[in-house]
Every structure is written in structure tokens, then in C-alpha cells.
Design a protein around this motif. Sequence first.
Motif, PDB file in Angstrom:
ATOM      1  N   ASP A   1     -10.095  -8.808   0.498  1.00 40.62           N
ATOM      2  CA  ASP A   1      -9.567  -7.703   1.614  1.00 40.62           C
ATOM      3  C   ASP A   1      -9.174  -8.233   2.312  1.00 40.62           C
ATOM      4  O   ASP A   1      -9.104  -9.484   3.435  1.00 40.62           O
ATOM      5  CB  ASP A   1     -10.555  -7.035   2.284  1.00 40.62           C
ATOM      6  CG  ASP A   1     -10.629  -5.530   3.109  1.00 40.62           C
ATOM      7  OD1 ASP A   1      -9.068  -5.717   3.807  1.00 40.62           O
ATOM      8  OD2 ASP A   1     -11.224  -5.312   3.529  1.00 40.62           O
TER       9      ASP A   1
ATOM     10  N   ARG B   1       0.351  -1.670  -0.116  1.00 41.81           N
ATOM     11  CA  ARG B   1      -0.411   0.122  -0.015  1.00 41.81           C
ATOM     12  C   ARG B   1       1.085   1.271  -0.368  1.00 41.81           C
ATOM     13  O   ARG B   1      -0.027   2.348  -0.852  1.00 41.81           O
ATOM     14  CB  ARG B   1      -0.957   0.444   1.241  1.00 41.81           C
ATOM     15  CG  ARG B   1      -1.855   1.140   1.460  1.00 41.81           C
ATOM     16  CD  ARG B   1      -2.891   0.972   2.084  1.00 41.81           C
ATOM     17  NE  ARG B   1      -3.909   1.559   2.752  1.00 41.81           N
ATOM     18  CZ  ARG B   1      -5.155   1.309   2.949  1.00 41.81           C
ATOM     19  NH1 ARG B   1      -5.660   0.200   3.710  1.00 41.81           N
ATOM     20  NH2 ARG B   1      -6.009   2.836   2.713  1.00 41.81           N
TER      21      ARG B   1
ATOM     22  N   GLU C   1      -5.695   0.600  -2.150  1.00 43.70           N
ATOM     23  CA  GLU C   1      -5.992  -0.544  -1.605  1.00 43.70           C
ATOM     24  C   GLU C   1      -4.882  -1.947  -2.025  1.00 43.70           C
ATOM     25  O   GLU C   1      -4.542  -1.341  -2.474  1.00 43.70           O
ATOM     26  CB  GLU C   1      -7.229  -0.646  -1.717  1.00 43.70           C
ATOM     27  CG  GLU C   1      -7.855  -1.749  -1.028  1.00 43.70           C
ATOM     28  CD  GLU C   1      -9.199  -2.934  -2.422  1.00 43.70           C
ATOM     29  OE1 GLU C   1      -9.259  -4.194  -1.569  1.00 43.70           O
ATOM     30  OE2 GLU C   1      -9.705  -2.365  -2.954  1.00 43.70           O
TER      31      GLU C   1
ATOM     32  N   GLU D   1      -8.269   7.067  -1.869  1.00 44.50           N
ATOM     33  CA  GLU D   1      -8.535   5.997  -1.268  1.00 44.50           C
ATOM     34  C   GLU D   1      -7.498   4.617  -2.080  1.00 44.50           C
ATOM     35  O   GLU D   1      -7.067   4.707  -3.424  1.00 44.50           O
ATOM     36  CB  GLU D   1      -9.729   5.065  -1.401  1.00 44.50           C
ATOM     37  CG  GLU D   1     -11.081   6.641  -0.349  1.00 44.50           C
ATOM     38  CD  GLU D   1     -11.736   5.562  -0.877  1.00 44.50           C
ATOM     39  OE1 GLU D   1     -12.635   4.619  -0.279  1.00 44.50           O
ATOM     40  OE2 GLU D   1     -12.950   6.642  -1.479  1.00 44.50           O
TER      41      GLU D   1
ATOM     42  N   ALA E   1      -4.904  -5.239  -2.176  1.00 43.34           N
ATOM     43  CA  ALA E   1      -6.109  -6.818  -1.736  1.00 43.34           C
ATOM     44  C   ALA E   1      -4.790  -7.890  -1.795  1.00 43.34           C
ATOM     45  O   ALA E   1      -3.732  -7.655  -2.680  1.00 43.34           O
ATOM     46  CB  ALA E   1      -7.015  -6.438  -2.578  1.00 43.34           C
TER      47      ALA E   1
END
Length: 260
Positions: free
Chosen positions: A232, A84, A98, A96, A100
Amino acid sequence: MDIPSLAFRTDLSLARLAGSEVEDRGDHVVVRTPDNPDYYWGNYLFLPRPPTPDEVADWEEVFTRTFPRCRHRAYGVAVADGARDDLAAFAAAGLETEAATVMTATAVHEPPRPNHEATYRPLTGDEDWEQQVGLWSAGEDVAATPDFVRAKVAGERRMTESGQGAWWGAFLGDRLLSSMGLVAADPGLARFQQVQTHPDARGRGLAGTLVHRVARYGFEELGARTLVMVADPEYLAIRIYRSVGFEGTETQLQAQRRPS
């Protein structure tokens, strides 16, 4: 453009099957879904590497020119082993970010507590697909408008009817309580899509049992050697996937900005 990410390689294959346009521009890839401009991950730019702070504004300009109808911003990054922190330039620009977990399996086993009450089968016919719309609408994505949901489910149905895979459901009586898709994405690869369970039915073993049944379908009927899903890392569902034999093997990097 070279795509080392197994997750995005299968994403692009499935986007084509769902009717999206995929255009390789050499230094980036455009994924476009003209009939569903509110679908973030049907309208995004796919970059070869994370941008530097100086490059973010340039990519934002490219996005605006490419998607004049879209109010969001969405970017994928092709690397398979990033973190990240690699998306810090996007985060500094207010997006934002992410990272994953990409999970794969070459064999599966039953979950520790399988649910034998439900019926597990592919979705067929208008009634099943209408229930899929309802299951989507009962989920936690507050940005999912009714138009978005119907367009997304229509894309799922197109993929199923292409013969490349199926959407399966867990039914108690006639009621659809959990669903997921599995679609052949590349030779030897099949990708799970949109694992969902109705909030009223969680904790009953439906999703884990359905993942196991659908995985067997992938090996036995789609001829897959490796199954791929994206999860996630901070959400409890990742334990369900591990419980039937999936392991984390890559990271998928994404950045998005919701409409203000």
C-alpha cells in the motif's frame, strides 16, 4: 489472455499452488477458491484493461454468474502502469478502488536498525501454524472471519509443503510476532506473501529484519533473480521494504465491493 502485470502474473501462479482454480476465458481470467468463498482475492475476475462506465454492469453480471455463492465483488486489471483514476468507472459504481505499489529487488541489504533479539526461521509443525492463525486474527482486517482465516492459513501451509517456498516467522522465545511467505512463482521470480506483524510488536525492527532474512533465502535457496512484493503506497510498511533495497516498479490495480 496477455498479462503484462508482474504482480498479477505471480498472483496467478501462487493461486494455483494454493489450490485455487485459474481459468483463462480469453477476454478475462477467473480465479476461484471453492472451499473459501469469503476470500475476495481467491474469488475474482481478472480483466485485460479497466472497464468503461458502460461495461461495468456487464462485468457485474459475469461475476454473479461465475460466483453464485460469493457476496462480494472483486476485480483485478492486467495493466502494469495504470493509476487509480483508471478505475473511475468501478468507483462510480460503488466499488472500492486501489492502486498498490509493486516493489521489486534484485539484491537486498540489512535494514538500518536490525533486530537481533528474535529468532528467524521457517514455520514448521502444527504449533507454528496455529500461531499463524492467531497472528492473522490479531491483524486489522475486520472482514477476516475465523473460517476465512483458517482456510487462508491452510492455503499458506499447502504452498509451503509443495516445496515451492516457505513461510517464515520472527519468534521471541516461542511466540510468533511477525511472519511472511516467499514462494517461487515463475522462473527467476519469487513473490512475498502476507507480511504481518503483531500490533504489540510493531516498531521493533522485526519486519524489516525478517524481510532481509527471507529475501536472502529467496536468492540463495529458491534461485530467484527478482523478488516481488505488493505494498500500500500510503501505509508506513512501504518504508520498511525500501529500507532493505526494494523499489517501486509497477502499479497493481484492483476494485472490490464488500458484502452489505
